[in-house]
Design an enzyme around this catalytic site. Structure first.
Site, PDB file in Angstrom:
ATOM      1  N   HIS A  34      -7.434 -13.515   1.365  1.00  0.00           N
ATOM      2  CA  HIS A  34      -7.025 -12.860   2.608  1.00  0.00           C
ATOM      3  C   HIS A  34      -7.019 -13.839   3.785  1.00  0.00           C
ATOM      4  O   HIS A  34      -6.308 -13.623   4.762  1.00  0.00           O
ATOM      5  CB  HIS A  34      -7.953 -11.676   2.912  1.00  0.00           C
ATOM      6  CG  HIS A  34      -7.238 -10.494   3.468  1.00  0.00           C
ATOM      7  ND1 HIS A  34      -6.325  -9.744   2.740  1.00  0.00           N
ATOM      8  CD2 HIS A  34      -7.260  -9.931   4.703  1.00  0.00           C
ATOM      9  CE1 HIS A  34      -5.845  -8.768   3.488  1.00  0.00           C
ATOM     10  NE2 HIS A  34      -6.390  -8.869   4.682  1.00  0.00           N
ATOM     11  N   ARG A  66      -3.647 -15.056   4.202  1.00  0.00           N
ATOM     12  CA  ARG A  66      -2.834 -14.041   4.898  1.00  0.00           C
ATOM     13  C   ARG A  66      -3.086 -14.124   6.409  1.00  0.00           C
ATOM     14  O   ARG A  66      -2.147 -14.068   7.203  1.00  0.00           O
ATOM     15  CB  ARG A  66      -3.194 -12.665   4.349  1.00  0.00           C
ATOM     16  CG  ARG A  66      -2.432 -11.481   4.936  1.00  0.00           C
ATOM     17  CD  ARG A  66      -2.724 -10.264   4.064  1.00  0.00           C
ATOM     18  NE  ARG A  66      -2.467  -8.986   4.706  1.00  0.00           N
ATOM     19  CZ  ARG A  66      -1.290  -8.351   4.692  1.00  0.00           C
ATOM     20  NH1 ARG A  66      -0.255  -8.909   4.094  1.00  0.00           N
ATOM     21  NH2 ARG A  66      -1.145  -7.174   5.265  1.00  0.00           N
ATOM     22  N   LYS A  86       0.838  -1.195   0.000  1.00  0.00           N
ATOM     23  CA  LYS A  86       0.000   0.000   0.000  1.00  0.00           C
ATOM     24  C   LYS A  86       0.874   1.247   0.000  1.00  0.00           C
ATOM     25  O   LYS A  86       1.888   1.307   0.692  1.00  0.00           O
ATOM     26  CB  LYS A  86      -0.919   0.002   1.231  1.00  0.00           C
ATOM     27  CG  LYS A  86      -2.017  -1.049   1.157  1.00  0.00           C
ATOM     28  CD  LYS A  86      -2.979  -0.929   2.324  1.00  0.00           C
ATOM     29  CE  LYS A  86      -4.123  -1.917   2.184  1.00  0.00           C
ATOM     30  NZ  LYS A  86      -5.091  -1.814   3.290  1.00  0.00           N
ATOM     31  N   TYR A  89      -4.478 -10.478  15.597  1.00  0.00           N
ATOM     32  CA  TYR A  89      -4.048 -11.878  15.593  1.00  0.00           C
ATOM     33  C   TYR A  89      -3.725 -12.365  17.006  1.00  0.00           C
ATOM     34  O   TYR A  89      -3.894 -13.551  17.303  1.00  0.00           O
ATOM     35  CB  TYR A  89      -2.853 -12.057  14.655  1.00  0.00           C
ATOM     36  CG  TYR A  89      -3.198 -11.695  13.237  1.00  0.00           C
ATOM     37  CD1 TYR A  89      -4.082 -12.473  12.505  1.00  0.00           C
ATOM     38  CD2 TYR A  89      -2.686 -10.546  12.634  1.00  0.00           C
ATOM     39  CE1 TYR A  89      -4.437 -12.121  11.210  1.00  0.00           C
ATOM     40  CE2 TYR A  89      -3.031 -10.195  11.340  1.00  0.00           C
ATOM     41  CZ  TYR A  89      -3.913 -10.981  10.635  1.00  0.00           C
ATOM     42  OH  TYR A  89      -4.272 -10.632   9.360  1.00  0.00           O
ATOM     43  N   HIS A 139       1.982  -3.794   7.766  1.00  0.00           N
ATOM     44  CA  HIS A 139       1.033  -2.958   8.491  1.00  0.00           C
ATOM     45  C   HIS A 139       1.727  -1.686   8.986  1.00  0.00           C
ATOM     46  O   HIS A 139       2.816  -1.768   9.560  1.00  0.00           O
ATOM     47  CB  HIS A 139       0.468  -3.693   9.709  1.00  0.00           C
ATOM     48  CG  HIS A 139      -0.513  -4.767   9.362  1.00  0.00           C
ATOM     49  ND1 HIS A 139      -0.852  -5.779  10.235  1.00  0.00           N
ATOM     50  CD2 HIS A 139      -1.232  -4.993   8.232  1.00  0.00           C
ATOM     51  CE1 HIS A 139      -1.735  -6.572   9.660  1.00  0.00           C
ATOM     52  NE2 HIS A 139      -1.978  -6.117   8.449  1.00  0.00           N
TER      53      HIS A 139
END
Length: 300
Positions: free
Chosen positions: A240, A243, A169, A275, A266
């Site tokens: 995802h 992931r 990103k 997580y 991130h």
């Protein structure tokens, strides 16, 4: 035919900022554009002079949307006015004290290690089987976003030094290590089958589709669904989910949360902390198996 929406001056400046300075993805910019379109049309483009009360009135008109959508609207509006504040177009952010609705915490879906083993146990017959095996192994070994996997180029892979170069990103580059097993199947695919799929064509991309372009998100999703059906995995599995599985299994086996944050790309550690909640919830459920985990009516 409906008139196409034309953003007002300040919305246009903000969208340009997101595209050219923050370098956000097209999907993210379109999402912001859609939310600002609603605000822009409601106030007929007069966004510079809005007050807290004006925005509260507007927010009340979108309460029929789900909680997550309302929260996203408020986040986008707040970001838009912070941009105007930083550009010295306004002196006060009218959105600053508007409370966002609380979104119920939803833990991500992930596959167990046994399910991953089933999914990755692909019967290797055709060149496409070897491509699929290499894609799945790489995605699970690295936790890449599906868009990152689809856009990988042959030059992004360094088999000798065991890593891939990823542009995530905001076009931010990160180096992600790759497991020996994923490298093994990646090497076989590149050396023996990639050119077979390409035939006499040339491509800079790593994973080639049936139409001789780079694999698309939709193409990968179809392959994933087919493999899940083959293995009897009934969970609603998206790219995802792989992931999520990567991150959850790393944490479960003792990896540091900061390292997982870096591997996933991130920006904020709070995004990665979901997580930890996931693993903690699993531990709580497993602990209920203890024969003395319940009081059985006894007082403390």
């Amino acid at each position: 035919m409906k008139n196409e929406y034309v953003p007002s001056e300040y919305v246009r400046k903000y969208l340009d900022f997101l595209e050219f300075e923050r370098k956000l993805s097209v999907n993210t910019i379109n999402s912001y554009r859609n939310d600002l379109k609603s605000l822009d049309l409601y106030f007929h483009g007069d966004l510079k002079s809005l007050t807290y009360n004006n925005l509260q009135k507007y927010i009340s008109t979108i309460q029929d949307l789900n909680t997550r959508s309302v929260a996203h609207h408020i986040t986008v509006i707040n970001s838009f006015y912070n941009f105007l504040l930083n550009e010295e177009i306004i002196t006060i952010n009218p959105c600053i004290n508007i409370a966002s609705p609380k979104i119920p915490k939803k833990l991500p879906v992930y596959l167990t290690e046994e399910e991953i083993d089933k999914l990755l146990n692909i019967n290797l017959i055709t060149p496409y089987d070897y491509r699929n095996k290499a894609m799945f192994e790489l995605l699970y070994a690295t936790g890449l976003r599906i868009s990152e996997l689809c856009n990988l180029k042959l030059t992004d892979v360094d088999i000798e030094n065991c890593f891939v170069r990823v542009f995530g990103k905001g076009k931010k580059e990160r180096i992600v290590p790759v497991t020996d097993l994923a490298l093994k199947y990646l090497s076989i695919y590149i050396r023996e089958y990639r050119n077979v799929i390409l035939k006499d064509k040339v491509s800079e991309y790593l994973f080639i589709s049936n139409s001789l372009t780079n694999i698309s998100r939709q193409g990968f999703f179809k392959i994933l669904k087919k493999e899940c059906k083959r293995t009897g995995i009934t969970k609603n599995v998206s790219p995802h989910v792989l992931r999520h599985s990567f991150a959850t299994h790393l944490l479960k086996h003792g990896a540091d949360l900061r390292i997982i944050q870096e591997l996933l790309g991130h920006e904020d550690i709070s995004t990665t902390q979901i997580y930890a909640h996931l693993v903690n919830e699993k531990l709580k459920k497993d602990y209920q198996c203890h024969p003395r985990s319940k009081m059985n009516g006894e007082d403390l």
